[in-house]
Enzyme design. Sequence first.
Site, short mmCIF file in Angstrom:
data_model
loop_
_atom_site.label_atom_id
_atom_site.label_comp_id
_atom_site.label_asym_id
_atom_site.label_seq_id
_atom_site.Cartn_x
_atom_site.Cartn_y
_atom_site.Cartn_z
N ASP A 57 0.74 -1.06 0.09
CA ASP A 57 0.04 0.15 -0.03
C ASP A 57 0.92 1.29 0.02
OD1 ASP A 57 -1.51 2.25 0.71
OD2 ASP A 57 -2.49 1.12 2.26
N TYR A 147 -8.18 16.19 -8.05
CA TYR A 147 -6.80 15.65 -8.51
C TYR A 147 -5.82 16.89 -8.75
CZ TYR A 147 -4.03 12.90 -12.12
OH TYR A 147 -3.14 12.55 -12.85
C1 AKB Z 1 -6.73 11.98 -16.20
O1 AKB Z 1 -7.48 12.24 -16.91
O2 AKB Z 1 -7.17 11.97 -14.85
C2 AKB Z 1 -5.35 11.63 -16.28
C3 AKB Z 1 -4.34 12.89 -16.41
C4 AKB Z 1 -4.86 13.71 -17.53
O3 AKB Z 1 -3.74 13.19 -15.48
N1 AKB Z 1 -5.04 11.03 -17.67
#
Ligand code: AKB
Length: 319
Positions: A57, A147
Amino acid sequence: MQDEIYQMNKNILILGAAGQIGSELTQLLRGTYPDRTVVASDLHNSDVLGTPFELLDATDEKAIRQIIEKYQIGEVYLMAAMLSATAEKYPEKAWQLNMQSLLIVLNLAKEKRINKIFWPSSIAVFGSTTPKQNTPQVTITEPNTVYGISKLAGERWCAYYREKYGVDVRSIRYPGLISWKTPPGGGTTDYAIDIFHQALKNGKYECFLTENTKLPMMYMDDAIRATLQLMAADLSGVKICSSYNLAGVSFSPKELANAIQKYISDFCIIYRPDSRQAIADTWPQSIDDVCARQDWNWKAKFDLEHTVLEMIKGIKSLQ
Ligand code: AKB
């Protein structure tokens, strides 16, 4: 004494090796460095990765330390991450995985337990206020996704550890990556892979982005080559301490569908944008990678035509 030991450790650990990038990276690193042990590790078991493989992990600091000792690891590729679309569903989990894993390996390098790190960033560090065309290396970065926020924070940590503690950490802002060997997981650019599988299986595809949503993309071979090239470069030449912009090819779903139709003439595509459209709308359309070209001689090889050909050939070989 610790300093001497860590500098001699040449073996490699890949965290998140079963993922889209990790699986191809594992094979290429093993082929490129036959004299070094390349340990693949992932949260889930994988038969295709070969040996040595460890269940690991990427947020378990104690277990990572044990593996580093066991195999005398000198270099870590941290490929475990939650991608853009999934991270929107699980914001806290995404933050925890994406940040905690990075801080663990950065601290291992700070303590001189390992000597080099690769950590992937993404075009997701850019947001709706960033210039969309030929997005420069240094520009406005106000990501609109969980993200993207985690990748931007990660970049700042990388730069901080390099500047403050001399940690050798290298990074690339990957565009959407296209490959046929391993399926992607939870990204906004995943359509550019699914489309090939559906085109070859059913002759049609329902796309979750609109026809003119142009995004930066790259064929996986280019991305892996760039990764190895950056990691092999002399540290003095690696001037960007956060993460390098990297350009491959930019296209929209419509342009990709047209390119596929040259090989599958009756292929048809329909557009039904979902929540991923809002993410794609905040990302650049094309990237300026002049720093990568100048600092470590980067040059992409795969254009759209070549990518489509390789994808069709590759997926057919699996059938
Ligand atoms: C996503 O689509 O989240 C990834 C990226 C562009 O980092 N492929």
